[in-house]
Scaffold this active site. Sequence first.
Site, PDB file in Angstrom:
ATOM      1  N   HIS A  86      24.245 -27.733   3.635  1.00 26.15           N
ATOM      2  CA  HIS A  86      23.325 -28.875   3.516  1.00 26.15           C
ATOM      3  C   HIS A  86      23.750 -30.060   4.388  1.00 26.15           C
ATOM      4  CE1 HIS A  86      20.950 -27.646  -0.060  1.00 26.15           C
ATOM      5  NE2 HIS A  86      22.029 -26.948  -0.372  1.00 26.15           N
ATOM      6  N   CYS A 140      19.161 -24.087   3.012  1.00 26.15           N
ATOM      7  CA  CYS A 140      19.419 -23.460   1.714  1.00 26.15           C
ATOM      8  C   CYS A 140      18.177 -22.704   1.241  1.00 26.15           C
ATOM      9  CB  CYS A 140      19.904 -24.516   0.711  1.00 26.15           C
ATOM     10  SG  CYS A 140      20.748 -23.801  -0.717  1.00 26.15           S
ATOM     11  N   GLU A 177      22.011 -32.555   5.168  1.00 26.02           N
ATOM     12  CA  GLU A 177      21.411 -33.795   4.635  1.00 26.02           C
ATOM     13  C   GLU A 177      22.257 -34.416   3.530  1.00 26.02           C
ATOM     14  OE1 GLU A 177      20.659 -30.817   3.718  1.00 26.02           O
ATOM     15  OE2 GLU A 177      19.885 -30.759   1.667  1.00 26.02           O
TER      16      GLU A 177
END
Lengths: 83, 224
Positions: free
Chosen positions: B195, B87, B197
């Site tokens: 994302h 990002c 994560e």
Amino acid sequence: MKIRVHVTLKPGVLDPQGRATHHTLENMGFDGIEDVRCGRMIDLEVAPTVTDEQICDMCRKLLANTVIENFEIVRLDAETEAA
Amino acid sequence: MKTAVIRFPGSNCDRDIQVALRQLTGHEPTIIWHSETTISDDIDFIAIPGGFSYGDYLRSGALAGRSAIMKDIVRAAERGVPIIGICNGFQILTETRLLPGALIRNSGLDFVCRNVLLTANPSASPMLAALSAQTSYSIPVAHHDGNYFADDETLDMLEGEGKIAFRYQDNPNGSMRNIAGVVNARGNVLGMMPHPERAVDPACGGTHGATLLNSMLNAVMATA
């Protein structure tokens, strides 16, 4: 010495901000607008020893992203003196 | 396996990637503040997290891209250290020119925040080798400036050399050629807007992110 840098999106790079502004102006009844592009203005106050070349370097390395943006440098003091 | 997470003023996914890396590697990542100047030679994997570094002033990632630590990140990239930017981290990598192109405002003007389906290109980098081109990976996006832009020549080069790492199946932001992530020519620097994560725990958003990160980490472990 006052330096003004105009940073604008290159032609062909989508400018949603310009498009939305264009659309709103038309909705407000303003006719004949062919295009709206939004940019950014950065004023620098620099020592007289700073050269155009150095300012170009600042633009290329930070102030503008030359992948998507063009920049134009205007020396404001010279403009004011001329006026 | 030593990992590092770079933290900038305004990073807000630094803790998410820290938790993910800790969980997946079993070791605590080193957190590196942006004003530090060196990254230890024994770091095997560097993550540049998402967020709004320097408030996204000037352009997303522009100021972070010129911060002190980035010089050593560029050196690490040249040494072949695997680096992932997620990002805002992707925006920072394009601003430093470690990756081609730029990220501009989403075409729909909206901030998009939802899960998207990604198609991976496992041959883009050894880091993606464990992924499948036939699988849809569901990964969250959350961004306002995720619209990938590059000139036609660059896009053709990326396609010709197989360096488009991820594509959106349903493009959320207007990205050219549905690009969600790219890698550099050498394959050790990866940038992506979604994302992974945020998708490592079944309790929040699924585990496809863990699959992606595991592919990257296992490739690193295999060569470390």
